[in-house]
Design a protein around this motif. Structure first.
Motif, short mmCIF file in Angstrom:
data_model
loop_
_atom_site.label_atom_id
_atom_site.label_comp_id
_atom_site.label_asym_id
_atom_site.label_seq_id
_atom_site.Cartn_x
_atom_site.Cartn_y
_atom_site.Cartn_z
N TRP A 286 0.85 -1.20 0.00
CA TRP A 286 0.00 0.00 0.00
C TRP A 286 0.88 1.24 0.00
O TRP A 286 1.68 1.45 0.91
CB TRP A 286 -0.91 0.01 1.23
N GLU B 125 -6.66 9.30 -5.55
CA GLU B 125 -6.82 8.75 -6.90
C GLU B 125 -6.23 9.70 -7.95
O GLU B 125 -5.53 9.27 -8.87
CB GLU B 125 -8.29 8.48 -7.17
N ILE C 161 -3.23 0.37 -8.55
CA ILE C 161 -4.69 0.49 -8.54
C ILE C 161 -5.10 1.21 -7.27
O ILE C 161 -4.55 0.97 -6.19
CB ILE C 161 -5.41 -0.87 -8.65
N PHE D 194 -8.10 1.53 -4.87
CA PHE D 194 -9.35 0.86 -4.53
C PHE D 194 -10.32 1.87 -3.94
O PHE D 194 -10.12 2.38 -2.85
CB PHE D 194 -9.10 -0.29 -3.54
N THR D 195 -11.36 2.17 -4.72
CA THR D 195 -12.44 3.06 -4.30
C THR D 195 -13.68 2.20 -4.06
O THR D 195 -13.72 1.03 -4.43
CB THR D 195 -12.75 4.09 -5.40
N LYS E 43 -14.85 0.84 -7.41
CA LYS E 43 -14.05 -0.26 -7.96
C LYS E 43 -14.28 -1.55 -7.19
O LYS E 43 -14.34 -2.63 -7.79
CB LYS E 43 -12.57 0.11 -7.98
N LEU E 44 -14.40 -1.46 -5.87
CA LEU E 44 -14.70 -2.66 -5.09
C LEU E 44 -16.04 -3.26 -5.52
O LEU E 44 -16.16 -4.47 -5.69
CB LEU E 44 -14.70 -2.33 -3.59
N LEU F 177 -11.32 -4.54 1.18
CA LEU F 177 -9.95 -4.04 1.10
C LEU F 177 -9.93 -2.60 1.59
O LEU F 177 -10.95 -1.89 1.50
CB LEU F 177 -9.46 -4.06 -0.35
N HIS G 130 -9.48 1.33 1.45
CA HIS G 130 -9.63 2.31 0.38
C HIS G 130 -8.28 3.02 0.30
O HIS G 130 -7.92 3.81 1.17
CB HIS G 130 -10.75 3.29 0.68
N TRP H 235 -2.68 0.72 -4.01
CA TRP H 235 -1.81 -0.45 -4.03
C TRP H 235 -0.83 -0.31 -5.18
O TRP H 235 -1.23 0.03 -6.30
CB TRP H 235 -2.66 -1.71 -4.20
#
Length: 127
Positions: A20, A40, A69, A71-72, A75-76, A86, A88, A91
């Motif tokens: 992360w 992002e 990526i 993770f929002t 997207k999840l 996961l 937010h 990664w």
């Protein structure tokens, strides 16, 4: 602003390191919090304009970004995962090209990722 995340996976044969880069909504060591939208945007800018990894915030390039990526919630959901499946956050994976930096990763001298950036601090109060 400096945000950190621990190295989660290492591939010694391929000189790859993953983890992360930053988490949204988490207070960092300077007392700062980054929103997922801001994170992002910063991640996309890095992917489009740099992809170079340094060591200890020095200019010298020791690695190249190979995986990224953010993770929002959206997207999840698109991946069919629960909102809390996961963190937010961002990664990343890097291919390390510098033997000294790789040795420091293997020895445990470098244990986390740290992103540098410029931001305008805003007081968000006691949310």
């Amino acid at each position: 602003m400096k945000l950190t995340g621990k190295v989660a996976k290492r591939d010694d044969d391929k000189f790859l390191v993953f983890g992360w880069a930053s988490m949204a909504g988490v207070t960092d060591s300077q007392g700062d919090v980054i929103s997922i939208d801001t994170l992002e945007t910063a991640a996309y800018d890095f992917v489009l304009n740099s992809r170079a990894g340094g060591a200890m915030h020095e200019v010298a390039v020791v690695a190249t970004l190979v995986e990224s990526i953010v993770f929002t919630l959206e997207k999840l959901a698109a991946l069919g995962l629960a909102e809390d499946a996961l963190p937010h956050g961002w990664w990343v994976g890097f291919k390390v090209t510098d033997t000294e930096a790789w040795q420091k990763i293997k020895n445990g001298d470098y244990t986390m990722f740290s992103i540098g950036g410029r931001a305008v601090r805003e007081d968000i109060g006691d949310e």
